[in-house]
Design an enzyme around this catalytic site. Sequence first.
Site, PDB file in Angstrom:
ATOM      1  N   ARG A   1       0.882  -1.179   0.000  1.00  0.00           N
ATOM      2  CA  ARG A   1       0.000   0.000   0.000  1.00  0.00           C
ATOM      3  C   ARG A   1       0.910   1.216   0.000  1.00  0.00           C
ATOM      4  NH1 ARG A   1      -5.341   1.367   3.453  1.00  0.00           N
ATOM      5  NH2 ARG A   1      -6.078  -0.080   1.863  1.00  0.00           N
TER       6      ARG A   1
ATOM      7  N   HIS B   1      -7.297   0.675  -6.517  1.00  0.00           N
ATOM      8  CA  HIS B   1      -7.528  -0.182  -5.344  1.00  0.00           C
ATOM      9  C   HIS B   1      -8.178  -1.486  -5.827  1.00  0.00           C
ATOM     10  CE1 HIS B   1      -7.794  -1.362  -1.313  1.00  0.00           C
ATOM     11  NE2 HIS B   1      -8.673  -0.509  -0.825  1.00  0.00           N
TER      12      HIS B   1
ATOM     13  N   GLN C   1     -10.054  -4.077  -3.516  1.00  0.00           N
ATOM     14  CA  GLN C   1     -11.360  -3.638  -3.017  1.00  0.00           C
ATOM     15  C   GLN C   1     -12.452  -3.912  -4.053  1.00  0.00           C
ATOM     16  OE1 GLN C   1     -12.088  -2.088   0.167  1.00  0.00           O
ATOM     17  NE2 GLN C   1     -14.075  -2.793  -0.536  1.00  0.00           N
TER      18      GLN C   1
ATOM     19  N   ASP D   1     -17.236   6.935  -1.730  1.00  0.00           N
ATOM     20  CA  ASP D   1     -15.994   6.805  -0.946  1.00  0.00           C
ATOM     21  C   ASP D   1     -15.760   8.155  -0.274  1.00  0.00           C
ATOM     22  OD1 ASP D   1     -13.523   5.964   0.030  1.00  0.00           O
ATOM     23  OD2 ASP D   1     -12.505   6.004  -1.911  1.00  0.00           O
TER      24      ASP D   1
ATOM     25  N   CYS E   1     -16.271   1.346   0.461  1.00  0.00           N
ATOM     26  CA  CYS E   1     -15.098   0.531   0.804  1.00  0.00           C
ATOM     27  C   CYS E   1     -14.702   0.676   2.274  1.00  0.00           C
ATOM     28  CB  CYS E   1     -13.933   0.877  -0.111  1.00  0.00           C
ATOM     29  SG  CYS E   1     -13.326   2.566   0.056  1.00  0.00           S
TER      30      CYS E   1
ATOM     31  N   ARG F   1     -13.371  -8.851   1.638  1.00  0.00           N
ATOM     32  CA  ARG F   1     -11.974  -8.555   1.302  1.00  0.00           C
ATOM     33  C   ARG F   1     -11.127  -9.800   1.578  1.00  0.00           C
ATOM     34  NH1 ARG F   1      -9.814  -3.430   1.376  1.00  0.00           N
ATOM     35  NH2 ARG F   1      -7.942  -4.539   0.690  1.00  0.00           N
TER      36      ARG F   1
HETATM   37  N1  NVA Z   1      -9.965   6.410  -1.530  1.00  0.00           N
HETATM   38  C1  NVA Z   1      -9.595   6.060  -0.186  1.00  0.00           C
HETATM   39  C2  NVA Z   1      -9.819   4.592   0.042  1.00  0.00           C
HETATM   40  C3  NVA Z   1      -9.482   4.117   1.414  1.00  0.00           C
HETATM   41  C4  NVA Z   1      -9.650   2.634   1.565  1.00  0.00           C
HETATM   42  C5  NVA Z   1      -8.149   6.429   0.051  1.00  0.00           C
HETATM   43  O1  NVA Z   1      -7.326   6.252  -0.857  1.00  0.00           O
HETATM   44  O2  NVA Z   1      -7.832   6.919   1.142  1.00  0.00           O
HETATM   45  N1   CP Z   2     -11.184  -0.330   2.352  1.00  0.00           N
HETATM   46  C1   CP Z   2      -9.914  -0.369   2.792  1.00  0.00           C
HETATM   47  O1   CP Z   2      -8.973  -0.580   2.026  1.00  0.00           O
HETATM   48  O2   CP Z   2      -9.787  -0.187   4.128  1.00  0.00           O
HETATM   49  P1   CP Z   2      -8.437   0.034   4.955  1.00  0.00           P
HETATM   50  O3   CP Z   2      -7.911   1.396   4.559  1.00  0.00           O
HETATM   51  O4   CP Z   2      -8.858  -0.011   6.388  1.00  0.00           O
HETATM   52  O5   CP Z   2      -7.459  -1.034   4.607  1.00  0.00           O
END
Ligand code: NVA
Ligand code: CP
Length: 311
Positions: A111, A138, A141, A227, A267, A295
């Site tokens: 990540r 992502h 997800q 989101d 998500c 997930r």
């Molecule tokens: N779009 C959000 C998703 C978090 C799971 C982010 O990138 O922070």
């Molecule tokens: N939806 C998702 O990726 O959640 P986290 O940021 O908690 O991993």
Amino acid sequence: MANPAQAQALRHYLQFTDLSAEDYAHIFKRAALIKAKFKAYEKYQPLTDRTLAMIFEKASTRTRVSFEAGMYQMGGSVVHLTTGDSQLGRAEPIEDSARVISRMVDLVMIRTYGQDKIEKFAAHSRVPVINGLTNEFHPCQILADIFTYIEHRGSIQGKTVAWVGDGNNMANTWLQAADLLGFKVNLSTPSGYEVDPAVVGVRSADSTQFFKDPMQACEGADLVTTDVWTSMGYEAENEARKKAFADWCVDEDMMKVAKPDALFMHCLPAHRGEEVSAEVIDGPQSVVWDEAENRMHAQKALMEFLLLGKV
Ligand code: NVA
Ligand code: CP
């Protein structure tokens, strides 16, 4: 087990388009089977002695727990790294990190911020690399979201997904998935926060329709999804975004113009009263808890696929 001569040809999962529609059909079938075993307390450990390294440069709850619990349940183990507690935070080149880490483990999940970083890692990795979220995509997800849709409503092919909100990593990945799996996305983003077609990499002429008005995007939709207004890494824009996104809150009025049996997904993490009202996310059409749980099941099927192929 630790590599290097994997029986399986090396495949990465860096964006949704890295797998074919046939691959997804297989993974969704496997996810259902693996989930059924989990629910029946039936041991399923095809990844005994395999190790997953998880590298987090941004915060996470679901991604960490789902990968970590999933890997242990499949008989493997995990190594958890963050920028702060590894040499990644002290400017060791990503190529060197990839060369070293991928000599000791069988699979890597990352990540991070830019997609270029995960691509660079993958280019120097001996083992499969999975995108656990970048600024651009992502895919894990959306894998879980489509699996959740299938569980509740059957095939997503020909269906319409309404995306209400930011043109972010989630929106980009929905567009890739629609193009690949044959469904439509009605997209409504505030001006200045549109998706960048160059990032998505598909023309989307057939699968995507753009709407200024989020209500119109939701009309007749089979699934309404949104989101956070401010994704990780964009916190400095928070105040400006709150103003720009004020009309992009999924509420009961939006759900009313969607199909009567439309589902709601997010998500997570969610901000009630911002991108979604409490009535919707905690209401009868919301499947967000199944979505979060899935997930783990979907990623177990993904890890099995990347390490063992189409078993
Ligand atoms: N779009 C959000 C998703 C978090 C799971 C982010 O990138 O922070
Ligand atoms: N939806 C998702 O990726 O959640 P986290 O940021 O908690 O991993």
